[in-house]
Scaffold this active site. Structure first.
Site, mmCIF file in Angstrom:
data_model
loop_
_atom_site.group_PDB
_atom_site.id
_atom_site.type_symbol
_atom_site.label_atom_id
_atom_site.label_comp_id
_atom_site.label_asym_id
_atom_site.label_seq_id
_atom_site.Cartn_x
_atom_site.Cartn_y
_atom_site.Cartn_z
ATOM 1 N N ASP A 1 -6.970 -2.758 -7.452
ATOM 2 C CA ASP A 1 -7.668 -3.476 -6.340
ATOM 3 C C ASP A 1 -8.085 -4.866 -6.568
ATOM 4 O O ASP A 1 -8.072 -5.375 -7.815
ATOM 5 C CB ASP A 1 -8.929 -2.736 -6.162
ATOM 6 N N TYR B 1 -15.222 -12.156 -0.163
ATOM 7 C CA TYR B 1 -15.897 -10.772 -0.163
ATOM 8 C C TYR B 1 -17.250 -11.107 -1.348
ATOM 9 O O TYR B 1 -18.208 -10.033 -1.261
ATOM 10 C CB TYR B 1 -14.957 -9.484 -1.162
ATOM 11 N N ARG C 1 0.877 -1.301 -0.058
ATOM 12 C CA ARG C 1 0.055 0.022 0.050
ATOM 13 C C ARG C 1 0.832 1.370 -0.034
ATOM 14 O O ARG C 1 0.458 2.305 0.614
ATOM 15 C CB ARG C 1 -1.040 -0.091 1.124
#
Length: 348
Positions: free
Chosen positions: A79, A155, A29
């Site tokens: 992502d 997810y 990140r």
């Protein structure tokens, strides 16, 4: 035996088998909210997905930490949920709430997934990679990535992040065949997505399995290790010299040993890993990456300096890439990152 081409990149040299001192260094990140220049571009984009899908902007934020800190590798700004989005799953990012997807939790939803990745969703990623590779110095590596099938599935099944991934775990227990079909689809899509990133200019790829640590050993083998093995084999059939890093957060040392046999080049260790045990049992097979606690980077001072020295000592003489044990947090002071860079690059 196939061998990777010679490289000037310290990061790639370690992946290819050469220990270096000081070790190469990048941060998960590293293109993100702790940087004021990132926040400016994010405001310009208007929303997170627009930033991901606008190649010029995604390339810019990928390059920002390289300009500021001179890390040995850049990782493309994207992502892990690009893959389900490109398979036709509606996706939005809500401010303060994180990602929201239309749940894929029954046979009809799994059957509705597209056969191919939507080029409108994935081509911008590859365009950004080409832009970044053209802008980087030859010695600075470029990393592509995807989410591991298990983590992406968690997810998709829940429609959002959860604390213990119970929705995906329950689906795998109640309808093993359906969950296997979902994992299989994600394996296929991941191979295509990673191979396209390598073709666009990525030197290595990292597979993020953020929720690997919630599974029992048998489930880990089926939903994490075997899909990784298939992805690596499929990717190397297309790009024999590609370097693959696995980051299975929270996995046990025994689980990491199973992953070391999947054909990967390196394993990323989270901050809870026992470094001495990991080095003893893994370093002869793969390079090791990690594993500074991101909270120590926020704390700074002795808590940071002493742990950096311990990590450097624990991995001295081994193939090691210095990194955090998870992503850098938005509240991290810039001056602490500057001190970290200096400490990692200081000769032992």
């Amino acid at each position: 035996m196939n061998r990777a081409p010679e490289t000037r990149s310290p990061f790639l040299r370690v992946l290819d088998g050469t220990p270096l001192d000081p070790p190469p260094f990048w941060m998960m990140r590293q293109a993100g909210r702790y940087l004021p220049e990132y926040r400016a571009v994010r405001a310009q984009a208007g929303d997170f997905l627009t930033l991901c899908y606008t190649p010029k902007l995604a390339a810019e934020v990928t390059l920002q930490p390289i300009r500021r800190y001179g890390f040995d590798a850049a990782i493309i700004f994207s992502d892990i949920l690009v893959v389900p989005h490109a398979l036709g799953v509606p996706l939005i990012f809500e401010a303060g709430e994180g990602p929201r997807l239309a749940p894929v939790a029954d046979a009809a939803a799994v059957a509705a997934l597209k056969d191919r990745l939507d080029p409108d969703k994935v081509n911008p990623v590859y365009e950004a990679i080409a832009m970044v590779r053209a802008a980087l110095a030859p010695e600075t590596a470029l990393i592509g990535f995807c989410g591991a099938p298990w983590t992406v599935a968690t997810y998709m099944v829940a429609g959002h992040g959860t604390d213990d991934q119970a929705p995906a775990r329950l689906l795998a227990l109640r309808d093993e065949g359906l969950f296997q079909t979902l994992i299989d689809r994600l394996v296929e899509a991941s191979i295509v997505h990673l191979a396209s990133q390598v073709a666009a200019g990525a030197d290595a790829v990292q597979i993020f399995d953020t929720w690997a640590g919630v599974l029992d050993p048998a489930s880990f083998e089926r939903w994490c290790a075997e899909p990784l093995r298939r992805i690596v084999a499929g990717l190397k059939a297309l790009h024999p010299h590609v370097r693959v890093i696995a980051f299975p957060k929270g996995a046990t040392l025994e689980a990491l040993e199973r992953l070391a046999g999947t054909g990967i080049s390196a394993i990323g260790l989270d901050w809870s890993a026992d470094r001495a045990a990991a080095r003893s049992r893994l370093s002869g097979r793969v390079a090791l990456q990690g594993n500074l606690d991101p909270l120590r980077l926020i704390a700074g001072g002795a808590a940071l300096e002493e742990e950096v020295a311990r990590i450097r000592e624990d991995f001295a003489g081994a193939r090691h890439i210095f990194n955090l044990g998870h992503g850098i947090r938005p509240e991290t002071p810039l001056e602490h990152v500057e001190k970290l860079v200096a400490a990692v690059r200081r000769a032992r």
